[in-house]
Write an enzyme that holds these catalytic residues in place. Structure first.
Site, PDB file in Angstrom:
ATOM      1  N   LYS A 143       0.839  -1.205   0.000  1.00 30.43           N
ATOM      2  CA  LYS A 143       0.000   0.000   0.000  1.00 30.43           C
ATOM      3  C   LYS A 143       0.870   1.250   0.000  1.00 30.43           C
ATOM      4  CE  LYS A 143      -3.843   2.401   0.100  1.00 30.43           C
ATOM      5  NZ  LYS A 143      -4.934   2.396   1.079  1.00 30.43           N
ATOM      6  N   LYS A 200      -2.251  11.490   5.325  1.00 32.30           N
ATOM      7  CA  LYS A 200      -2.018  10.486   6.378  1.00 32.30           C
ATOM      8  C   LYS A 200      -1.224   9.309   5.814  1.00 32.30           C
ATOM      9  CE  LYS A 200      -3.789   6.763   7.118  1.00 32.30           C
ATOM     10  NZ  LYS A 200      -4.704   5.636   7.017  1.00 32.30           N
TER      11      LYS A 200
END
Lengths: 297, 297
Positions: free
Chosen positions: A171, A239
């Site tokens: 990811k 984030k």
């Protein structure tokens, strides 16, 4: 039939949980706000009062939460999954969190006989609704194979990457490329316009060649139409980029390009634009140049 | 049938000139080194001794040269196109040069009645051989329509972007995105490996999602196989990025991400790796970390 527990019924979690239920799995749900719980209970799910209570009554418990501390609290904290853990329980986390947090949770829950899969997703809220998500999985392959029918209800491409934390590393890799495309699109659109050229023609010309990418295929027409809402919110991109930077630091990897992109998304957040789509990072360049990308009606 | 002149028979120009000849256009050629001239003459072209001599005997004169000063010299210098120019001559430049140089040449040749098209290409030597190039065109649309049958012999996607220089602006935009993808690929592959994860699995997992791009579709398998030759040479990528930076400066556009990528390609050049493919920019990160991307046999 495996009994499934779902914790975190947000923009992503709720449609993903619904798809699991539609595939026929009995579902126990828990969420901080009650509206989503009531909605799924009306569709056949059972509510539980805590993560521990969810874990105690299922074979597979799934979390889908905003950030690393949330997952750590739900997994290992008071009334957490650990308190309802039992031998052979499978824990799947769809959140995007630090690889090292994923490894730590896998280690602690592993001592209770829990098999942990870090399984972040890509594909956004539309992918979540349609069950077309890309799911990147780290952790024991046997657990993945057992849980695969559940994951296939949530997503289309399910890839085993490696051991605990490896899904989160994939990811991280994904977000490096996504941020690069978003920022490059912003630079090329506004530079074209400032150089006196129609950026829409430019996109038409280049998107079929070596510059081709998902971002140029999907985002420019929305920007030209003045649509900057999410999609994928910029504060979530920031984030994720902070996780990329923490991970790069942890493994001694200089990432100067991603470092620049992180600064741009932080600027976007500080401009008060964090709720917009990540493609709206062009607004940072607009603010710097006092030039607005021309919209077409 | 339009008579065509071709100046600059390099890696790109020679196959493109050949495709024009194959399409049936009579061809006059000129090149600094004679080997390519003799090769095309053997196939039916006629040789000329200078750009002026080429221009004097054709309807459409084409250049395909390395950089801005080369094109300026061939177009406007001694024995240049300007000395053989005639009313209605169409000048097409396929080189990647500064938009402002393209505009300057169009202005000077325009005074002699020459119609100028800046028409940089994307798609590499393979696209040049197969006639599948993307061609981005700036200049008067009527001249483009007249020359279109020639351009269609060279490429597949021919887009009119705008006035003189607009084709070069589109190429600038193209290279912003290409450089971003190449650098992002380098950062994500080597970070994955340093984090203990198989980068090939990572690419398999992410290339079908929001990170999808031409670069991830075409380049990783070559890197994993240890193939770093061109393709598109890194020193040409650097030359193009210097044009991007000059253009961004000229139009008052901050491009912090592309600025970083320019530094990385300059580092690559200074490491003596400029003859490699642009995807080999990962070698800069390998040098910084003393870690080599693992190759698979």
């Amino acid at each position: 039939m495996l009994r499934v527990g779902y914790i975190g019924l947000g923009l992503m979690g709720k449609p993903m949980a619904r798809n699991i239920m539609k595939a026929g799995f009995p579902l126990v749900v828990h969420n901080r706000s009650q509206a989503a719980v009531e909605e799924l209970v009306a569709e056949g799910a059972v509510a539980a009062h805590s993560p521990a209570e969810v874990a105690a009554q299922v074979d597979v418990v799934i979390t889908n939460l905003p950030d690393s501390p949330d997952v750590e609290a739900v997994a290992l904290g008071e009334n957490g999954i650990i308190e309802g853990a039992h031998e052979g329980l499978i824990f799947i986390d769809h959140s995007t969190i630090k690889p090292e947090t994923a490894r730590h949770i896998a280690e602690v829950l592993g001592e209770k006989g829990v098999l942990c899969l870090d399984a972040p997703v890509s594909g956004g809220d539309i992918g979540a609704q349609q069950g077309t998500l890309t799911i990147m999985v780290g952790g024991p392959e046997a657990a993945l194979e057992k849980a695969r029918p559940i994951l296939e209800a949530e997503g289309r491409t399910i890839t085993h990457i490696g051991e605990a934390g490896a899904g989160q590393v994939a990811k991280v890799a994904n977000q490096i490329m996504v941020a690069a495309q978003m920022v490059a699109m912003a630079e090329l659109l506004l530079l074209s316009q400032k150089a006196g050229v129609d950026p829409e023609r430019v996109v038409q010309a280049i998107r079929g060649g070596a510059a081709q990418c998902w971002t140029l295929d999907n985002k420019p027409q929305r920007l030209f139409a003045g649509e900057r809402g999410p999609g994928f919110k910029a504060y979530m991109m920031l984030k994720d980029l902070d996780i990329v930077m923490d991970t790069a630091r942890a493994y001694g990897m200089p990432v100067p390009s991603t470092a620049t992109h992180t600064q741009l998304f932080r600027s976007m957040q500080e401009l008060g634009l964090g709720e917009l789509d990540n493609s709206a990072v062009i607004a940072v360049y607009e603010a710097l140049t006092q030039t607005h990308l021309v919209e077409k009606k």
